[in-house]
Design a protein around this motif. Structure first.
Motif, PDB file in Angstrom:
ATOM      1  N   PRO A 216     -29.893 -18.295  -8.417  1.00  0.00           N
ATOM      2  CA  PRO A 216     -30.242 -16.813  -8.609  1.00  0.00           C
ATOM      3  C   PRO A 216     -30.108 -16.131  -7.142  1.00  0.00           C
ATOM      4  CG  PRO A 216     -32.088 -18.547  -8.697  1.00  0.00           C
ATOM      5  CD  PRO A 216     -30.926 -19.220  -8.651  1.00  0.00           C
ATOM      6  N   LEU A 217     -29.981 -14.719  -7.185  1.00  0.00           N
ATOM      7  CA  LEU A 217     -30.129 -13.942  -6.213  1.00  0.00           C
ATOM      8  C   LEU A 217     -31.349 -13.032  -6.403  1.00  0.00           C
ATOM      9  CD1 LEU A 217     -28.785 -12.578  -3.622  1.00  0.00           C
ATOM     10  CD2 LEU A 217     -27.335 -11.195  -5.081  1.00  0.00           C
ATOM     11  N   ALA A 218     -32.013 -13.124  -5.273  1.00  0.00           N
ATOM     12  CA  ALA A 218     -33.234 -12.168  -5.263  1.00  0.00           C
ATOM     13  C   ALA A 218     -32.826 -10.781  -5.130  1.00  0.00           C
ATOM     14  CB  ALA A 218     -34.225 -12.485  -4.213  1.00  0.00           C
ATOM     15  N   CYS A 219     -33.685  -9.752  -5.336  1.00  0.00           N
ATOM     16  CA  CYS A 219     -33.425  -8.378  -5.362  1.00  0.00           C
ATOM     17  C   CYS A 219     -33.519  -8.099  -3.738  1.00  0.00           C
ATOM     18  CB  CYS A 219     -34.390  -7.502  -5.973  1.00  0.00           C
ATOM     19  SG  CYS A 219     -33.786  -6.831  -7.667  1.00  0.00           S
ATOM     20  N   GLY A 220     -32.681  -7.368  -3.129  1.00  0.00           N
ATOM     21  CA  GLY A 220     -32.523  -7.209  -1.824  1.00  0.00           C
ATOM     22  C   GLY A 220     -32.240  -8.319  -0.966  1.00  0.00           C
ATOM     23  N   GLY A 221     -31.400  -9.332  -1.736  1.00  0.00           N
ATOM     24  CA  GLY A 221     -30.910 -10.375  -1.021  1.00  0.00           C
ATOM     25  C   GLY A 221     -29.349 -10.159  -0.846  1.00  0.00           C
ATOM     26  N   ARG A 222     -28.724 -11.359  -0.018  1.00  0.00           N
ATOM     27  CA  ARG A 222     -27.321 -11.354   0.061  1.00  0.00           C
ATOM     28  C   ARG A 222     -26.402 -12.223  -0.399  1.00  0.00           C
ATOM     29  NH1 ARG A 222     -30.795 -10.561   4.140  1.00  0.00           N
ATOM     30  NH2 ARG A 222     -30.662 -12.656   4.811  1.00  0.00           N
ATOM     31  N   ALA A 223     -25.481 -12.160  -0.955  1.00  0.00           N
ATOM     32  CA  ALA A 223     -24.622 -13.235  -1.481  1.00  0.00           C
ATOM     33  C   ALA A 223     -23.323 -13.285  -1.157  1.00  0.00           C
ATOM     34  CB  ALA A 223     -24.672 -13.288  -2.970  1.00  0.00           C
ATOM     35  N   ALA A 224     -22.420 -14.297  -0.717  1.00  0.00           N
ATOM     36  CA  ALA A 224     -21.238 -14.280  -0.486  1.00  0.00           C
ATOM     37  C   ALA A 224     -20.553 -14.969  -1.961  1.00  0.00           C
ATOM     38  CB  ALA A 224     -20.882 -15.044   0.561  1.00  0.00           C
ATOM     39  N   MET A 225     -19.078 -14.527  -2.090  1.00  0.00           N
ATOM     40  CA  MET A 225     -18.427 -14.947  -3.335  1.00  0.00           C
ATOM     41  C   MET A 225     -17.042 -15.173  -2.941  1.00  0.00           C
ATOM     42  SD  MET A 225     -17.652 -12.637  -6.836  1.00  0.00           S
ATOM     43  CE  MET A 225     -19.194 -12.261  -7.161  1.00  0.00           C
ATOM     44  N   PRO A 226     -16.792 -16.509  -2.357  1.00  0.00           N
ATOM     45  CA  PRO A 226     -15.598 -16.747  -1.663  1.00  0.00           C
ATOM     46  C   PRO A 226     -14.667 -17.271  -2.620  1.00  0.00           C
ATOM     47  CG  PRO A 226     -16.919 -18.414  -1.113  1.00  0.00           C
ATOM     48  CD  PRO A 226     -17.859 -17.541  -1.686  1.00  0.00           C
ATOM     49  N   GLY A 227     -13.345 -17.249  -2.614  1.00  0.00           N
ATOM     50  CA  GLY A 227     -12.490 -17.728  -3.582  1.00  0.00           C
ATOM     51  C   GLY A 227     -10.943 -17.422  -3.348  1.00  0.00           C
ATOM     52  N   GLY A 228     -10.064 -18.203  -3.722  1.00  0.00           N
ATOM     53  CA  GLY A 228      -8.781 -18.002  -3.432  1.00  0.00           C
ATOM     54  C   GLY A 228      -8.055 -17.176  -4.227  1.00  0.00           C
ATOM     55  N   PHE A 229      -6.724 -16.941  -4.259  1.00  0.00           N
ATOM     56  CA  PHE A 229      -6.307 -16.020  -4.967  1.00  0.00           C
ATOM     57  C   PHE A 229      -6.337 -16.209  -6.661  1.00  0.00           C
ATOM     58  CE2 PHE A 229      -2.299 -14.558  -7.337  1.00  0.00           C
ATOM     59  CZ  PHE A 229      -2.430 -13.185  -7.131  1.00  0.00           C
ATOM     60  N   GLY A 230      -6.510 -15.418  -7.455  1.00  0.00           N
ATOM     61  CA  GLY A 230      -6.488 -15.727  -8.994  1.00  0.00           C
ATOM     62  C   GLY A 230      -7.871 -16.420  -9.399  1.00  0.00           C
ATOM     63  N   THR A 231      -8.755 -16.474  -8.505  1.00  0.00           N
ATOM     64  CA  THR A 231     -10.027 -17.271  -8.853  1.00  0.00           C
ATOM     65  C   THR A 231     -10.988 -16.334  -9.734  1.00  0.00           C
ATOM     66  OG1 THR A 231     -10.824 -16.900  -6.772  1.00  0.00           O
ATOM     67  CG2 THR A 231      -9.907 -19.101  -7.318  1.00  0.00           C
ATOM     68  N   GLY A 232     -10.515 -14.966  -9.841  1.00  0.00           N
ATOM     69  CA  GLY A 232     -11.633 -13.935 -10.570  1.00  0.00           C
ATOM     70  C   GLY A 232     -12.545 -13.351  -9.648  1.00  0.00           C
ATOM     71  N   LYS A 233     -12.498 -12.999  -8.608  1.00  0.00           N
ATOM     72  CA  LYS A 233     -13.581 -12.364  -7.749  1.00  0.00           C
ATOM     73  C   LYS A 233     -13.776 -11.088  -8.150  1.00  0.00           C
ATOM     74  CE  LYS A 233     -11.340 -13.203  -3.517  1.00  0.00           C
ATOM     75  NZ  LYS A 233     -10.367 -13.841  -4.269  1.00  0.00           N
ATOM     76  N   THR A 234     -12.680 -10.424  -8.233  1.00  0.00           N
ATOM     77  CA  THR A 234     -12.539  -8.969  -8.444  1.00  0.00           C
ATOM     78  C   THR A 234     -13.258  -8.652 -10.094  1.00  0.00           C
ATOM     79  OG1 THR A 234     -10.872  -8.167  -7.277  1.00  0.00           O
ATOM     80  CG2 THR A 234     -11.490  -6.506  -8.961  1.00  0.00           C
ATOM     81  N   VAL A 235     -12.670  -9.410 -11.068  1.00  0.00           N
ATOM     82  CA  VAL A 235     -13.206  -9.389 -12.227  1.00  0.00           C
ATOM     83  C   VAL A 235     -14.809  -9.759 -12.440  1.00  0.00           C
ATOM     84  CG1 VAL A 235     -13.201 -10.305 -14.448  1.00  0.00           C
ATOM     85  CG2 VAL A 235     -10.980 -10.107 -13.102  1.00  0.00           C
ATOM     86  N   LEU A 236     -15.070 -10.658 -11.741  1.00  0.00           N
ATOM     87  CA  LEU A 236     -16.593 -11.104 -11.734  1.00  0.00           C
ATOM     88  C   LEU A 236     -17.468  -9.999 -11.224  1.00  0.00           C
ATOM     89  CD1 LEU A 236     -19.099 -13.003 -12.402  1.00  0.00           C
ATOM     90  CD2 LEU A 236     -18.402 -14.448 -10.259  1.00  0.00           C
ATOM     91  N   GLN A 237     -16.957  -9.352 -10.041  1.00  0.00           N
ATOM     92  CA  GLN A 237     -17.705  -8.365  -9.386  1.00  0.00           C
ATOM     93  C   GLN A 237     -17.733  -7.128 -10.188  1.00  0.00           C
ATOM     94  OE1 GLN A 237     -16.822  -6.908  -5.321  1.00  0.00           O
ATOM     95  NE2 GLN A 237     -18.290  -8.625  -4.589  1.00  0.00           N
ATOM     96  N   GLN A 238     -16.891  -6.925 -11.064  1.00  0.00           N
ATOM     97  CA  GLN A 238     -16.879  -5.845 -11.965  1.00  0.00           C
ATOM     98  C   GLN A 238     -17.832  -6.009 -13.170  1.00  0.00           C
ATOM     99  OE1 GLN A 238     -13.007  -4.391 -13.157  1.00  0.00           O
ATOM    100  NE2 GLN A 238     -12.195  -4.763 -11.212  1.00  0.00           N
ATOM    101  N   THR A 239     -17.805  -7.265 -13.467  1.00  0.00           N
ATOM    102  CA  THR A 239     -18.898  -7.853 -14.447  1.00  0.00           C
ATOM    103  C   THR A 239     -20.136  -7.447 -14.065  1.00  0.00           C
ATOM    104  OG1 THR A 239     -17.224  -9.392 -15.486  1.00  0.00           O
ATOM    105  CG2 THR A 239     -19.557  -9.654 -15.736  1.00  0.00           C
ATOM    106  N   LEU A 240     -20.567  -7.886 -12.827  1.00  0.00           N
ATOM    107  CA  LEU A 240     -21.788  -7.730 -12.222  1.00  0.00           C
ATOM    108  C   LEU A 240     -22.126  -6.273 -12.146  1.00  0.00           C
ATOM    109  CD1 LEU A 240     -21.613 -10.577  -9.395  1.00  0.00           C
ATOM    110  CD2 LEU A 240     -22.587 -10.743 -11.558  1.00  0.00           C
ATOM    111  N   ALA A 241     -21.325  -5.375 -11.585  1.00  0.00           N
ATOM    112  CA  ALA A 241     -21.580  -4.201 -11.661  1.00  0.00           C
ATOM    113  C   ALA A 241     -21.844  -3.354 -12.651  1.00  0.00           C
ATOM    114  CB  ALA A 241     -20.152  -3.183 -10.978  1.00  0.00           C
ATOM    115  N   LYS A 242     -21.185  -3.886 -13.992  1.00  0.00           N
ATOM    116  CA  LYS A 242     -21.837  -3.340 -15.190  1.00  0.00           C
ATOM    117  C   LYS A 242     -22.971  -3.899 -15.851  1.00  0.00           C
ATOM    118  CE  LYS A 242     -19.951  -3.218 -19.979  1.00  0.00           C
ATOM    119  NZ  LYS A 242     -18.736  -2.963 -20.762  1.00  0.00           N
ATOM    120  N   TRP A 243     -23.241  -5.187 -15.379  1.00  0.00           N
ATOM    121  CA  TRP A 243     -24.461  -5.798 -16.266  1.00  0.00           C
ATOM    122  C   TRP A 243     -25.619  -6.174 -15.517  1.00  0.00           C
ATOM    123  CZ3 TRP A 243     -24.240  -5.959 -21.325  1.00  0.00           C
ATOM    124  CH2 TRP A 243     -23.010  -5.739 -22.174  1.00  0.00           C
ATOM    125  N   CYS A 244     -25.342  -6.022 -14.273  1.00  0.00           N
ATOM    126  CA  CYS A 244     -26.593  -6.185 -13.318  1.00  0.00           C
ATOM    127  C   CYS A 244     -27.702  -5.188 -13.486  1.00  0.00           C
ATOM    128  CB  CYS A 244     -26.110  -6.645 -11.850  1.00  0.00           C
ATOM    129  SG  CYS A 244     -25.841  -4.990 -10.813  1.00  0.00           S
TER     130      CYS A 244
END
Length: 586
Positions: A216-244
């Protein structure tokens, strides 16, 4: 007469011989087109300036003018629902390209203004003095700029005004008057002031089980999402933008490929906010700076985005900033540093890479605003390490400044496992501070269950290497049981279907119920194995399919009753299995 003239230029970096005193980080206007730049070094009568626009056509002798202020952006009611470049210039309604140069003219857009103060009231810095309710965006408040306070002399009546129209006049303590409009400018590299930084309290709920329940990530916290090409970074960030559970989303595409950003720009305006049923863009700001845009503007886009996030945080809101990706931002630092002739550090990055990263991530916080409200700015930065090497400088330095590390794995992504976050390479340092939240929401043993899940997954990683050599059937029953339970945790809990209406978002109560079902299965199956019941017999139970698919099959509206029924059926199934084994032994 110009304040300076260009003597040397290389890409986005130029040198100018000055006639007046420049300041570090001062904005400058370059050439006849008044291209926006920033002073980054001063050596006697020579200023080194990085230009945030295409420098094609500039030549020695072209004029450079000082602005007298730091690189700043305008913050006001026109931000929500719009798309900007890295310098916060609108990318809509201006044709195919942004016009070069600084255009200080107003767009003439009118916003509905409703005053919250009257003449004679006293206003302090950061206090709201008006409300703006656009038809195409969530409600906002207009704030007194930091560093400004005094008595209200006059205020405009309710109506529609441009964001640079003077709507309030203050008499400051020194006797001078200060005109205030609905928007104000703020330097992007300077954090906005707060009354106090507060300890984090609750999580930024995302609806993704592996993030909310395991890392879990606390409100006001900081998270890093590393991943190689094709691992879904952009898709996951868009999902978080919609549902968080953030009230405002700031999404910055920093140096990403143009086709990816084009997809974002086409998809986001069409998304529906699941909480209100209205367009998601009503609470979203998109800053698009693609890889073919000027490299210096890519470096500035990160600071522009976090400044916009702080502005909405100061209105008492929960804000989430998605940065995709900080690796491209670091590459921009490296390119500009090379043109400056600076001594390169590890992997060619400048020696100040880590301090610049710290400047960015430290602006995330849970705060008490100047107006006395609790608010937060949460930062989630994607990283694109070359060859998925997490030991490279950007990833390794980022780990020093974040408390959550969500490592995306190429193997899981290729197996169509979503989210492709590797549970053994990821971590969260917010576990202890969030345990009280889970306890208050009906899961007092959350931390213990989480440790148990991770322990089984770690043991599975060791056993699978052995199973590939001797075969799974040759393992002792207890080890076979570990593999079965770990596989169930992966398939039933960590995996989510982004295409399922039921499973793409998992509410808090459903996550708790699913953890309870899996924990109950682990306890009952361990007891059955200890009594000599084969693991194959447990895996053959008809109930196993219901457990594996409970995320998709059990609807949110009926979840409590169906999960209670599933737990009762689970107890009954193991009771029958134990009796049958005892009868067979007799």
């Amino acid at each position: 007469m110009a304040d300076a003239s260009i003597t040397w230029i290389s890409g986005p970096v130029l040198r100018a011989r000055t006639q007046v005193a420049f300041s570090i980080n001062e904005a400058a206007l370059v050439g006849e087109q008044r291209l926006l730049g920033e002073v980054i070094r001063i050596n006697g009568q020579e200023a080194v300036i990085q230009v945030y626009e295409d420098t094609t056509g500039l030549r020695p002798g072209d004029p450079v003018s000082a602005t007298g202020s730091a690189l700043s952006v305008s913050l006001g009611p026109g931000l929500l629902g719009n798309i900007f470049d890295g310098l916060l210039r609108p990318l809509t309604g201006q044709g195919r390209y942004v016009r070069p140069g600084v255009d200080w003219s107003n767009t003439q857009t009118l916003y509905p203004f409703k005053p919250l103060v009257k003449p004679g009231d006293r206003l302090a810095a950061g206090k709201p003095f008006a409300a703006v309710q656009r038809s195409d965006a969530r409600g906002q408040r207009c704030l007194v700029p930091p560093g400004c306070e005094g008595e209200v002399i006059s205020v405009e009546p309710a109506g529609e005004y441009g964001d640079d129209h003077t709507v309030c006049v203050l008499r400051c303590d020194d006797g001078d008057s200060r005109e205030i409009s609905m928007s104000h400018r703020w330097p992007v590299r300077q954090p906005r002031p707060v009354a106090a930084r507060m300890p984090v309290e609750g999580p930024l709920f995302t609806g993704q089980r592996i993030l909310d329940s395991i890392f879990p990530l606390a409100c006001g916290g900081r998270a890093a999402m590393p991943g190689g090409f094709g691992t879904g970074k952009t898709v996951l960030q868009q999902t978080l933008a919609k549902w968080c559970e953030a009230e405002v989303i700031v999404y910055v595409g920093c140096g990403e490929r143009g086709n990816e950003m084009a997809g974002v720009l086409h998809e986001f305006p069409a998304l529906v906010d699941p909480r209100t049923g209205r367009p998601l863009m009503e609470r979203t700001v998109i800053i698009a700076n693609t890889s073919n845009m000027p490299v210096a503007a890519r470096e500035a886009s990160i600071y522009t985005a976090v400044t916009v996030g702080e502005y909405f945080r100061d209105q008492g809101l929960r804000v989430a900033l998605m940065a995709d990706s900080t690796s491209r931002w670091a590459e921009a630092l490296r390119e500009v540093s090379g043109r400056l002739g600076e001594l390169p550090g590890e992997a060619g990055y400048p020696a100040y890479l880590s301090s610049r990263q710290a400047d960015f991530y430290e602006r995330a916080a849970h705060v008490r605003t100047l107006s006395g409200e609790l608010a937060s700015l949460t930062v989630i930065g994607a990283i694109s390490p070359p060859s998925a090497d997490f030991s490279e400088p950007v990833t390794s330095h980022t780990k020093r400044y974040v408390r959550c590390f969500w490592a995306l794995d190429a193997g899981r992504a290729q197996a169509r496992f979503y989210p492709a976050i590797h549970p053994l390479q990821s971590y969260s340092e917010d576990i202890e501070v969030l345990a009280q939240f889970w306890s208050q929401h009906g899961n007092p043993q959350w931390a213990e269950k989480r440790r148990r899940f991770l322990g089984l997954l770690e043991e599975q990683a060791h056993l699978e290497r052995m199973a590939r050599i001797v075969g799974k059937d040759a393992l002792p029953p207890r080890q076979q049981h570990v593999l079965l339970c770990a596989e169930l945790i992966n398939e039933a809990f960590l995996r989510q279907s982004a295409f399922s209406e039921t499973d793409r978002f998992c509410p808090l109560g459903k996550q708790i119920a699913m953890m309870q079902v899996i924990t109950r299965f682990i306890d009952l199956s361990a007891a059955a194995v200890a009594q000599g019941i084969p693991v194959e017999a447990i895996n053959a139970l008809p109930l196993m399919r219901r457990i594996r698919r409970m995320g998709e099959d059990i609807d949110e509206d009926e979840q409590l009753e169906q999960f209670d029924e599933l737990r009762r059926d689970l107890d009954a199934a193991f009771t029958r299995l134990t009796r049958e084994a005892a009868g067979g032994a007799g």
